[in-house]
Scaffold this active site. Structure first.
Site, PDB file in Angstrom:
ATOM      1  N   SER A   1       0.825  -1.200   0.000  1.00  0.00           N
ATOM      2  CA  SER A   1       0.000   0.000   0.000  1.00  0.00           C
ATOM      3  C   SER A   1       0.867   1.260   0.000  1.00  0.00           C
ATOM      4  CB  SER A   1      -0.958  -0.042   1.196  1.00  0.00           C
ATOM      5  OG  SER A   1      -1.978   0.905   1.069  1.00  0.00           O
TER       6      SER A   1
ATOM      7  N   ASP B   1     -10.195  -4.014  -4.538  1.00  0.00           N
ATOM      8  CA  ASP B   1      -9.399  -2.955  -3.918  1.00  0.00           C
ATOM      9  C   ASP B   1      -9.582  -1.655  -4.700  1.00  0.00           C
ATOM     10  OD1 ASP B   1      -7.481  -1.308  -2.791  1.00  0.00           O
ATOM     11  OD2 ASP B   1      -5.818  -2.702  -3.062  1.00  0.00           O
TER      12      ASP B   1
ATOM     13  N   HIS C   1      -7.996  -5.247  -0.258  1.00  0.00           N
ATOM     14  CA  HIS C   1      -6.812  -4.517   0.178  1.00  0.00           C
ATOM     15  C   HIS C   1      -6.370  -4.993   1.568  1.00  0.00           C
ATOM     16  CE1 HIS C   1      -4.174  -0.928  -0.004  1.00  0.00           C
ATOM     17  NE2 HIS C   1      -4.329  -0.907   1.303  1.00  0.00           N
TER      18      HIS C   1
END
Length: 362
Positions: free
Chosen positions: A197, A292, A322
């Site tokens: 991320s 996501d 995610h």
């Protein structure tokens, strides 16, 4: 967080999650309800079950204040990260920077020979949350399964330290690791960068800056659902911006804390996808999750890398959401996804080693 999530110890909640995943499949289906299909993808039953349990408990990744967000992430990770991965020794390091130090943690599989490859790992958390502990088990798993040493970097967080403080810290950490390779017992010519991320964002940005600086560069990038473009809203954000852990509102909230000035959203140190030239980046493994909001920008980045001539493997885990890399404790599809990334890392480092061994011609 809800009264239920607040009223029970984390260990009890984690046990309840493991119990639910151990139920017979028909019972799990009763809990999850009808299959969820969006954009031609079916949410994996294990992913749907986890999201349903999260909904039932009221446990969420809060975005009211940075302190509450950090506490929520700590609790969320504790529920799903699983028992501590054994066979990995750790030690703290302190990386000097202008005006202070950057804490770090070295992970070393027991018995690993010196001069191994090194993975420098930058944790996710929207540049606002996360620390050395939030991704501890993931780093242990990466070190043990890939047979490498791992250096986790506790870069400064926003809003106390907004953009580009994190960018500066992770670059300093990379340069420090190269200069102190012997102390770390690693090969300075086999250093990879990785992150999930926001950490994936920082890994890609660091690799690009290192190449632009003309100094040592990483030999491989391991990017897990990276954030690579803060300037553009893509279709996946509309499709998956609610109900799949990372929300549309949370993305705005994180960006607002990390990069409050709109002009910074097109800065390649934040939106690395917008860099003019990506051809200097190393071979890359990039994993996205089908459900996501960040999916489409990650895949656009992989496509741009390929167009620039960078060897890249793009892997979409269609049924996941995610943050799947931190769900090691539930095994199954989550551990399989991280294990695939580990295999790519091992292959990438082996190929880098082979390139070193090829005699240079005049």
């Amino acid at each position: 967080m809800s009264k239920l999530a607040d009223s029970l110890p984390v260990g009890v909640l984690a046990g309840a999650v493991r119990f639910a995943f151990g139920l017979p499949a028909p019972v799990r289906r009763l809990i999850t309800g009808k299959p969820i299909v969006v954009d031609g993808q079916r949410l994996h039953p294990d992913a749907q079950l986890l999201l349903r349990l999260q909904q039932l408990s009221g446990q969420t990744w809060e975005t009211t204040t940075p302190a509450e967000n950090r506490a929520a992430l700590t609790q969320s990770n504790a529920l799903v990260c699983g028992p501590v991965v054994r066979g990995v020794a750790t030690r703290p390091v302190r990386i000097p920077r202008d005006g202070g130090v950057i804490p770090g943690r070295v992970y070393e599989p027991v018995g690993l020979a010196p001069d191994s490859a090194l993975l420098i790992f930058y944790h996710g958390g929207g540049w606002v949350s996360g620390d050395l502990d939030s991704h501890d088990n993931l780093c242990r798993f990466l070190a043990l399964e890939a047979g490498v040493r791992v250096l986790a970097v506790d870069y400064r967080l926003a809003p106390e330290h907004p953009f580009p403080a994190a960018v500066d810290d992770v670059m300093v950490a990379f340069e420090w690791a190269v200069a102190h390779a012997s102390d770390l017992r690693v090969d300075p010519e086999r250093i990879a960068l990785g992150g999930d991320s926001a950490g994936g964002n920082l890994a890609a940005v660091t690799a690009l800056r290192a190449a632009q600086a003309g100094g040592p560069t990483p030999v491989f990038l391991l990017l897990l659902y990276p954030a690579v473009d803060a300037s553009t809203r893509r279709r996946s954000r509309d499709l998956f911006g609610n109900g799949f852990f990372l929300t549309d509102a949370a993305m705005d909230w994180f960006r607002g804390h990390y990069a409050p000035e709109e002009e910074s959203w097109v800065d390649p140190r934040l939106s690395v996808l917008l860099a003019d030239d990506l051809s200097t980046l190393p071979p890359t493994y990039l994993a996205t999750a089908g459900f996501d909001p960040l999916r489409d920008e990650g895949e656009a980045f992989a496509e741009k890398l390929a167009q620039a001539g960078v060897p890249v493997v793009l892997r979409r885990h269609e049924g996941l959401f995610h943050g799947f890399a931190n769900v090691l404790g539930l095994g199954g599809i989550y551990r399989e996804a991280v294990s695939e990334a580990v295999g790519s890392l091992r292959t990438g480092l082996a190929l880098a080693n082979a390139r070193q061994d090829v005699p240079k011609t005049a």
